[in-house]
Enzyme design. Structure first.
Site, PDB file in Angstrom:
ATOM      1  N   CYS A  22      19.581  64.460  55.924  1.00 36.97           N
ATOM      2  CA  CYS A  22      19.041  64.822  54.609  1.00 36.97           C
ATOM      3  C   CYS A  22      19.343  66.266  54.233  1.00 36.97           C
ATOM      4  O   CYS A  22      19.068  66.684  53.109  1.00 36.97           O
ATOM      5  CB  CYS A  22      17.541  64.541  54.566  1.00 36.97           C
ATOM      6  SG  CYS A  22      17.168  62.779  54.472  1.00 36.97           S
ATOM      7  N   LYS A  25      21.536  66.756  51.106  1.00 38.62           N
ATOM      8  CA  LYS A  25      21.048  66.606  49.731  1.00 38.62           C
ATOM      9  C   LYS A  25      21.457  67.786  48.857  1.00 38.62           C
ATOM     10  O   LYS A  25      21.491  68.928  49.311  1.00 38.62           O
ATOM     11  CB  LYS A  25      19.516  66.504  49.726  1.00 38.62           C
ATOM     12  CG  LYS A  25      18.961  65.123  50.010  1.00 38.62           C
ATOM     13  CD  LYS A  25      17.465  65.104  49.752  1.00 38.62           C
ATOM     14  CE  LYS A  25      16.895  63.695  49.836  1.00 38.62           C
ATOM     15  NZ  LYS A  25      15.451  63.681  49.504  1.00 38.62           N
ATOM     16  N   THR A  53       9.168  61.780  37.708  1.00 38.08           N
ATOM     17  CA  THR A  53       8.489  62.719  38.619  1.00 38.08           C
ATOM     18  C   THR A  53       9.185  62.834  39.973  1.00 38.08           C
ATOM     19  O   THR A  53       8.583  63.247  40.954  1.00 38.08           O
ATOM     20  CB  THR A  53       7.013  62.308  38.850  1.00 38.08           C
ATOM     21  OG1 THR A  53       6.968  61.022  39.490  1.00 38.08           O
ATOM     22  CG2 THR A  53       6.244  62.254  37.541  1.00 38.08           C
ATOM     23  N   ASP A  73      19.751  55.340  49.834  1.00 36.63           N
ATOM     24  CA  ASP A  73      19.815  56.595  50.570  1.00 36.63           C
ATOM     25  C   ASP A  73      20.967  56.529  51.558  1.00 36.63           C
ATOM     26  O   ASP A  73      21.117  55.538  52.281  1.00 36.63           O
ATOM     27  CB  ASP A  73      18.498  56.863  51.314  1.00 36.63           C
ATOM     28  CG  ASP A  73      18.191  58.353  51.399  1.00 36.63           C
ATOM     29  OD1 ASP A  73      19.109  59.113  51.768  1.00 36.63           O
ATOM     30  OD2 ASP A  73      17.061  58.749  51.105  1.00 36.63           O
ATOM     31  N   GLY A 144      26.847  44.512  51.249  1.00 40.60           N
ATOM     32  CA  GLY A 144      27.041  45.937  51.063  1.00 40.60           C
ATOM     33  C   GLY A 144      28.382  46.251  50.456  1.00 40.60           C
ATOM     34  O   GLY A 144      29.036  45.392  49.858  1.00 40.60           O
ATOM     35  N   SER A 146      31.972  49.026  51.165  1.00 36.49           N
ATOM     36  CA  SER A 146      32.608  50.002  52.049  1.00 36.49           C
ATOM     37  C   SER A 146      33.834  50.604  51.375  1.00 36.49           C
ATOM     38  O   SER A 146      34.509  49.945  50.577  1.00 36.49           O
ATOM     39  CB  SER A 146      33.008  49.342  53.375  1.00 36.49           C
ATOM     40  OG  SER A 146      33.951  48.299  53.146  1.00 36.49           O
ATOM     41  N   ASP A 232       7.486  60.772  51.122  1.00 33.93           N
ATOM     42  CA  ASP A 232       7.986  61.081  52.465  1.00 33.93           C
ATOM     43  C   ASP A 232       8.695  62.424  52.438  1.00 33.93           C
ATOM     44  O   ASP A 232       9.298  62.827  51.451  1.00 33.93           O
ATOM     45  CB  ASP A 232       8.868  59.964  53.042  1.00 33.93           C
ATOM     46  CG  ASP A 232      10.125  59.685  52.238  1.00 33.93           C
ATOM     47  OD1 ASP A 232      10.206  60.119  51.071  1.00 33.93           O
ATOM     48  OD2 ASP A 232      11.024  59.007  52.761  1.00 33.93           O
TER      49      ASP A 232
END
Length: 353
Positions: A22, A25, A53, A73, A144, A146, A232
């Site tokens: 993370c 980010k 928000t 994510d 998914g 790729s 989180d």
């Protein structure tokens, strides 16, 4: 002399990316500028939570009994072990579902890999790690997408469900609420130490144990009337995500530094300089909204801004619900869950004493 036909040295995943976990980010201040021109989502009546928000996931009301939670994510490697990287990335993605008070139902894999650089066995290991965490959560990886990319990237698009009344927004905290943090802090410090080759086996184990622990309590906490808001703690650090709750709810958050739980060895490693660049970028983005006690020095400031990968849930609850919330965390294996502060009337800011 080494034989030219011998087995090549293994590729370190973290050497293939400019950032990890993370900590990749975009800084919150820059992100706010990028999103400034995005149209508001209010006209969609069934959209319970959009981007207004900076909450953890989008929520769409399907009917009176069900709300769909959707999030995505992904990031670059925080560790060199492919299987561990996959597990961490998957747990981090599913955390957003739990942070809204829901339970995941399905995931799609997001995969970008340097096909001609990274061994196919390593790529397979990343996918297997992600699938293992999803299986632990009781959901399938149902597909998914790729691509062949310069840097290794892995994550999930995840979907979940909750009763509409169980959705916990970051904007619904109340004055007088107590703040409870579910996991110990310091993942970014440990990842920086790993890159510097100064992280020992115990430190690595602590990092993996924390980042692969699913934030399942969120689904139960969402069902408690005394729990008003959940988020989180991830890439913007404890200060950044606490500030999101404070600003969204129109309150002042007060944190007690002495009560914050830390992963073993983190503070000593930070003092040795094992600090991520994201920590400084975080402070530059939101530091003007933070009031630090004069006793808090530069290293402590960096710790408070340390980007967490698959970090803990931050819960705002009524004082008479604190024992119940802590019991739920303890029953799910969150031994370091702790009361870390409270919310009061005041401007949207964070104070740390």
């Amino acid at each position: 002399m080494k034989d030219s036909a011998s087995t090549p040295e293994p590729v370190r995943l973290t050497s293939l990316s400019h950032g990890g976990g993370c900590g990749c980010k975009i800084a919150p201040g820059v992100l706010s500028e990028l999103l400034a021109g995005i149209p508001a989502t209010q006209p969609y009546a069934a959209l319970m939570v959009g981007n207004e928000t900076s909450d953890d996931a989008a929520v769409y009301k399907l009917n009176d009994q069900q709300a769909l939670i959707a999030t995505t994510d992904f990031f670059m490697p925080i560790v060199d072990d492919p299987y561990d990287f996959g597990r961490i990335a998957a747990a981090n993605a599913l955390s957003d579902i739990y942070a809204m008070g829901g339970s995941p139902i399905m995931a799609l894999a997001l995969v970008g890999m340097p096909i001609n650089v990274l061994p196919k066995a390593d790529i397979a290991g990343i996918l297997q790690g992600g699938a293992a965490i999803c299986a632990q959560a009781g959901i399938p990886v149902a597909g998914g997408h790729s691509i062949d990319s310069v840097e290794p990237i892995y994550g999930l698009a995840a979907m979940g469900l909750a009763h509409p009344d169980q959705i916990r927004r970051n904007s619904d905290a109340r004055a007088g609420d107590v703040l409870i943090l579910g996991k110990a802090l310091g993942v970014g410090i440990l990842s920086a130490a790993l890159k510097k080759n100064i992280l020992d086996a115990d430190g690595y184990k602590a990092m993996i144990d924390s980042t692969t622990l699913l934030n399942r309590p969120g689904a139960t906490l969402g069902g408690l009337n005394g729990v008003h808001a959940i988020t989180d703690v991830t890439g913007f650090g404890l200060l950044g995500h606490t500030l999101e709750i404070a600003r969204a709810s129109g309150l002042t958050a007060k944190l007690r530094y002495a009560d914050l739980p830390w992963l073993a060895g983190v503070q000593a490693l930070a003092a040795q300089g094992a600090i991520t660049g994201a920590s400084g970028r975080n402070w530059a983005s939101y530091g003007e909204h933070i009031m630090l006690d004069p006793s808090i020095g530069g290293t402590q400031q960096a710790l408070l801004c340390d980007p967490q990968t698959s970090g803990g849930l931050l819960v705002a609850c009524a004082p008479d619900t604190v024992t119940q919330v802590l019991d739920i965390f303890q029953s799910e294996g969150f031994a370091q869950a702790a009361v870390v502060g409270e919310l009061t009337e005041g401007p949207g800011q964070v104070q740390v004493a």
